[in-house]
Enzyme design. Structure first.
Site, mmCIF file in Angstrom:
data_model
loop_
_atom_site.group_PDB
_atom_site.id
_atom_site.type_symbol
_atom_site.label_atom_id
_atom_site.label_comp_id
_atom_site.label_asym_id
_atom_site.label_seq_id
_atom_site.Cartn_x
_atom_site.Cartn_y
_atom_site.Cartn_z
ATOM 1 N N TYR A 297 0.845 -1.198 0.000
ATOM 2 C CA TYR A 297 0.000 0.000 0.000
ATOM 3 C C TYR A 297 0.881 1.249 0.000
ATOM 4 C CZ TYR A 297 -4.326 2.550 1.101
ATOM 5 O OH TYR A 297 -5.430 3.371 1.065
ATOM 6 N N TYR A 341 -5.735 5.277 -7.188
ATOM 7 C CA TYR A 341 -5.972 5.172 -5.753
ATOM 8 C C TYR A 341 -7.360 4.604 -5.548
ATOM 9 C CZ TYR A 341 -6.753 6.612 -0.902
ATOM 10 O OH TYR A 341 -7.037 6.626 0.439
#
Length: 388
Positions: A297, A341
């Site tokens: 991430y 995203y």
């Protein structure tokens, strides 16, 4: 999985379908429409129909309720529906919850989804605008009055301490940005397709909150992503090679807050991800050396370095060199800095593609992938592997 002993979930469920909308800055349609498109695409990819689905999992932050998505997709009765808290930290945990439901017979086919207009609608990067009174809001109250209003400002505190502790400069974060953008440049689905950057580009980008520059911060994206989970046995009868859930974990560390855990003894690591790492390695019997690819991430580059260190790929303070050496294929879809995203859900999809052998940046022979969810918050992680 217990923090003290291994669980028995591994190998009992698999991701069998992935689907997404296009990734854009202005989708022109509702978040519900994005969710429905992603779910339908994932079911098509899995060779399944809405009638096969009896479970749905999403984020507490998602605006499209499970029952509404079910109705809009033509899904019938649900025997399992669930949501996971803590923003991007929920990503891998949605798959964990789906796997738990499948492994225990609570549901047979569970779809995990996340959809938002994060660029054209609510923008997380704009910071805290308003909060209803809550315990979480009280924690933020110790930081907001002093100007720490945005995710970038919260991460900058830990990033600055990391640099100081290991005698580094902000340029080390550029290795993550360059790596992500290199892979994104070869990915037609990525927003930054065809647009690699150099370390010089990173160093020349404007400051957002020192020591973070523009190219240390992820995009804001409109889009949706969905994943289909079912049993390994059923997966073997479906058209795509399954990505078996070898291990799954959630983690919150001591003194945990949401992005503002500034009162811990040490700000140079991510204890919540350490909790996840210990569970994944113990539950699977695997080690960092067994990983063929890692999808970490990357809402901000410093936390990618800290994750590599928490998982034991390298020593403390050594992750920038590890990334610079290309010691491990990292974020081969371009990550959230380069592709989109989507709160980490697109990263899980990339890990599935790597296991299938269908990534545009395919790692030859990839059979094991590590995926992580949001950092700085209570989080989650997955180990995915090839069947057999």
């Amino acid at each position: 999985m217990s923090a003290r002993k291994a669980d028995t979930l591994g190998g009992r469920a698999a991701v069998v379908g992935i689907g997404a909308t296009e990734f854009s800055k202005d989708s022109g349609r509702s978040e519900l429409k994005l969710a429905v498109e992603a779910v339908q695409a994932a079911l098509d990819d899995a060779g399944l129909t809405p009638a096969d689905v009896d479970g749905l999992v999403t984020f507490t932050m998602d605006t499209s309720p499970e029952i509404t998505v079910a109705q809009a997709c033509g899904i019938g009765d649900l025997t399992f529906f669930s949501r996971v808290h803590y923003g991007g930290g929920a990503a891998c945990a949605t798959v964990q919850q789906a796997a738990l439901a499948v492994a225990t017979g609570v549901a047979e086919v569970v779809v995990c989804y996340r959809a938002f207009n994060e660029r054209s609608g609510r923008r997380f990067g704009s910071g805290v605008q308003h909060r209803e009174p809550s315990a979480e809001g009280a924690a933020l109250g110790w930081s907001l009055p002093f100007g720490l209003l945005t995710p970038a400002s919260w991460v900058a505190m830990a990033a600055q301490r990391y640099l100081y502790a290991y005698g580094l400069t902000p340029e080390v974060f550029g290795h993550v940005a360059v790596t992500d953008r290199r892979y994104a440049a070869a990915n037609p689905a990525a927003y930054f397709h065809g647009k690699p950057i150099t370390l010089a580009d990173h160093a020349a980008s404007r400051w957002i909150v020192e020591p973070l520059r523009l190219l240390d911060c992820c995009q804001e994206t409109d889009g949706g992503q969905a994943l289909v989970v079912t049993s390994v046995e059923r997966a073997r009868d479906l058209p795509r090679p399954p990505a078996v859930i070898t291990a799954a974990a959630q983690g919150a560390g001591r003194g945990q807050e949401q992005m503002t855990s500034f009162y811990r003894d040490d700000l140079t690591g991510l204890p919540e991800m350490g909790v996840v790492a210990r569970q994944l390695w113990r539950g699977s019997g695997l080690t960092p050396a067994d990983m063929d690819v890692a999808i970490l991430y990357d809402h901000f580059t410093p936390f990618v370095l800290m994750q590599l260190e928490e998982f034991g790929f390298c020593g403390r303070g050594e992750a920038a060199g590890f990334v610079a050496e290309d010691a491990l294929p990292l974020n081969t879809h371009g990550g959230q800095l380069g592709e989109a995203y989507l709160h980490g859900m697109n990263g899980i999809a990339e890990a599935v593609r790597q296991i299938r052998g269908s990534s545009v940046n395919q790692v030859p022979g990839a059979a094991r992938a590590l995926v992580t969810a949001g950092t700085g918050v209570p989080t989650s992680g997955l180990l995915l592997g090839a069947d057999g």
